[in-house]
Design a protein around this motif. Structure first.
Motif, PDB file in Angstrom:
ATOM      1  N   ASN A  87       0.817  -1.221   0.000  1.00 18.06           N
ATOM      2  CA  ASN A  87       0.000   0.000   0.000  1.00 18.06           C
ATOM      3  C   ASN A  87       0.843   1.259   0.000  1.00 18.06           C
ATOM      4  O   ASN A  87       0.433   2.310   0.511  1.00 18.06           O
ATOM      5  N   THR A 100      -7.339   5.701   1.504  1.00 22.23           N
ATOM      6  CA  THR A 100      -7.134   4.927   2.727  1.00 22.23           C
ATOM      7  C   THR A 100      -6.875   3.461   2.402  1.00 22.23           C
ATOM      8  O   THR A 100      -7.107   2.988   1.295  1.00 22.23           O
ATOM      9  N   LYS A 101      -6.423   2.766   3.420  1.00 23.26           N
ATOM     10  CA  LYS A 101      -6.137   1.340   3.277  1.00 23.26           C
ATOM     11  C   LYS A 101      -7.412   0.562   2.958  1.00 23.26           C
ATOM     12  O   LYS A 101      -7.391  -0.403   2.184  1.00 23.26           O
ATOM     13  N   ASP A 102      -8.560   1.022   3.526  1.00 25.19           N
ATOM     14  CA  ASP A 102      -9.825   0.300   3.254  1.00 25.19           C
ATOM     15  C   ASP A 102     -10.201   0.366   1.787  1.00 25.19           C
ATOM     16  O   ASP A 102     -10.657  -0.631   1.199  1.00 25.19           O
ATOM     17  N   ASP A 105      -7.803  -1.921  -0.205  1.00 27.09           N
ATOM     18  CA  ASP A 105      -8.141  -3.337  -0.001  1.00 27.09           C
ATOM     19  C   ASP A 105      -9.426  -3.706  -0.724  1.00 27.09           C
ATOM     20  O   ASP A 105      -9.563  -4.834  -1.233  1.00 27.09           O
ATOM     21  N   GLN A 106     -10.391  -2.777  -0.792  1.00 24.57           N
ATOM     22  CA  GLN A 106     -11.638  -3.065  -1.521  1.00 24.57           C
ATOM     23  C   GLN A 106     -11.378  -3.256  -3.002  1.00 24.57           C
ATOM     24  O   GLN A 106     -12.003  -4.093  -3.657  1.00 24.57           O
TER      25      GLN A 106
END
Length: 456
Positions: A87, A100-102, A105-106
């Motif tokens: 990331n 963001t990391k979310d 990841d999505q």
């Protein structure tokens, strides 16, 4: 509010509503197209970035921006970031936009995402390569689409208002044209009074609702005309027809009382009084019948009457009065469909009409029998009553249905001259016709016809 204006408003509302739905659908379709096109542009940028990232492990941010400007159109606030498996951003950009990391990841999970973040539209795409897995996110502000949608909304609003006005006046013009026959009908109806009920409203040759309205109105006028004529006939002729025999009776009585007379003279006077009294009685009976028909004329309750059964009832009555076979019934082959034998009418009134014709035939045919020919087809019902009398001249035939007209001016045949007049009115009430067929020398035929309405 007049019908023309109301129709114009209805036409405008319906047409404007349909136009509004079309414009809204067009607006949504264009908006969806612009949105999809912008996301496609962002996707192109992720594809380009992936190709450059695969060719070099490190690529300067200036080099990426330079290539994008060379091959792709510059988007407002455009941002592209490439994230490795940790990331971490592969390029150092001169802006403070990060994901963001979310979100990253999505993208790895779904493979591809697109969404809106405030005014920005974002596209994220996951790439798998032997050099490693990475995620590319691209975003920009769709300024051009917003400006275009505003212009489109302004154009659609202007067109909606313009076409609304045009549709109103076009609808009024068509309503004016469609209702022009109604204006003509109104003008003609205004000229109809009780003194000229013979006038009729012209409805043209069309087969629409207006023509049906005109036909029904004319039928009502015909009924009113007949009702008025019956009343006027009673009032205008009752006093005259009653006064004549009464005057004759009073004259004979005064002569008899003026001085003594012998038996023969008294017998003659009494015979004259009896004759005038019988005439007076017949006249009163006819006038009462006329009054009864007048009363029932506008209140007649219609039902399906079988004409063949009515003919046999008449035959039974006249056989009892004149003897068997004096009313000779001649039946044509009857149809299997019983509905062909019926017409909508009032049975008692129709019985009076046909009975008057037969009674008149017997007066001129005695001692010979009277023939009644009956025929029923899909298109008509015909009843012809034929006597063996001296016939009727053309001049008298044209006047035979007038009230108190008598063909035999010498009074050799008794009658008041009302029966055939009543008959013609009753038959006309039930949409039938009556005519006379005679050579003026021997025999006469009264032909009654009822045309069957064709079902649509």
């Amino acid at each position: 509010m007049k019908i023309k204006t109301r129709l114009s408003l209805y036409f405008t509302l319906i047409s404007s509503g349909a136009l509004l739905l079309v414009l809204i659908a067009l607006y949504i379709a264009v908006y969806s197209f612009f949105t999809a096109d912008f996301y496609n542009r962002l996707t192109d940028r992720t594809n380009l970035a992936s190709q450059l990232y695969l060719k070099a492990d490190e690529l300067a941010a200036d080099s990426l921006m330079e290539i994008q400007q060379q091959y792709l159109e510059k988007l407002s606030g455009e941002v592209i970031r490439v994230y490795d498996r940790n990331n971490m951003s592969a390029f150092k950009m001169n802006h403070n936009i990060y994901w963001t990391k979310d979100i990253i990841d999505q993208v790895r999970k779904d493979g591809y995402i697109e969404y809106e973040e405030g005014k920005r539209k974002v596209v994220g795409k996951f790439y798998h390569d032997n050099q490693g897995d990475f995620v590319i996110l691209a975003s920009a502000i769709d300024i051009n689409s917003q400006r275009r949608m505003i212009i489109l909304a302004q154009i659609a609003s202007a067109l909606f208002v313009l076409f609304g006005v045009i549709l109103f006046f076009a609808g009024r013009m068509f309503a004016q044209k469609a209702l022009s026959p109604v204006d003509k009908i109104i003008t003609e109806v205004r000229n109809i009074r009780s003194s000229n009920l013979h006038m009729r409203v012209t409805g043209g040759n069309s087969k629409d609702e207006i023509a049906e309205l005109v036909n029904n109105f004319n039928s009502l006028l015909a009924h009113l005309q007949n009702a008025f004529e019956l009343q006027q006939t009673f009032v205008a002729n009752a006093s005259h027809e009653l006064r004549t025999p009464l005057t004759s009776i009073m004259g004979e009585v005064e002569v008899a009382l003026s001085k003594d007379r012998d038996k023969v003279e008294y017998e003659r006077i009494l015979a004259s009084i009896a004759t005038d009294g019988a005439r007076l009685q017949e006249t009163i009976t006819s006038l009462m019948e006329l009054a009864q028909v007048d009363l029932n004329y506008t209140q007649a309750k219609l039902s399906q009457v079988r004409i063949d059964e009515l003919v046999w009832e008449l035959e039974e009555q006249w056989s009892a009065r004149k003897g068997a076979g004096m009313l000779n019934i001649q039946l044509a082959p009857l149809p299997e469909n019983e509905e062909v034998l019926t017409i909508p009418a009032n049975k008692s009134m129709l019985y009076i009409a046909l009975n008057n014709i037969i009674d008149n035939a017997f007066k001129y045919s005695v001692p010979n029998p009277v023939n009644l020919a009956f025929e029923a087809t899909e298109s008509r019902i015909s009843i012809a009553v034929t006597d063996k009398g001296p016939g009727i001249s053309k001049e008298n035939a044209a006047r035979i249905f007038q009230p108190f007209f008598r063909a035999n001016q010498d009074k050799s045949v008794t009658g008041s001259g009302i029966g055939l007049y009543i008959t013609s009115k009753i038959i006309e009430l039930f949409n039938g016709t009556i005519r006379i067929e005679s050579d003026g020398k021997s025999g006469s035929s009264f032909v009654v016809e009822f045309l069957k309405e064709k079902s649509v």
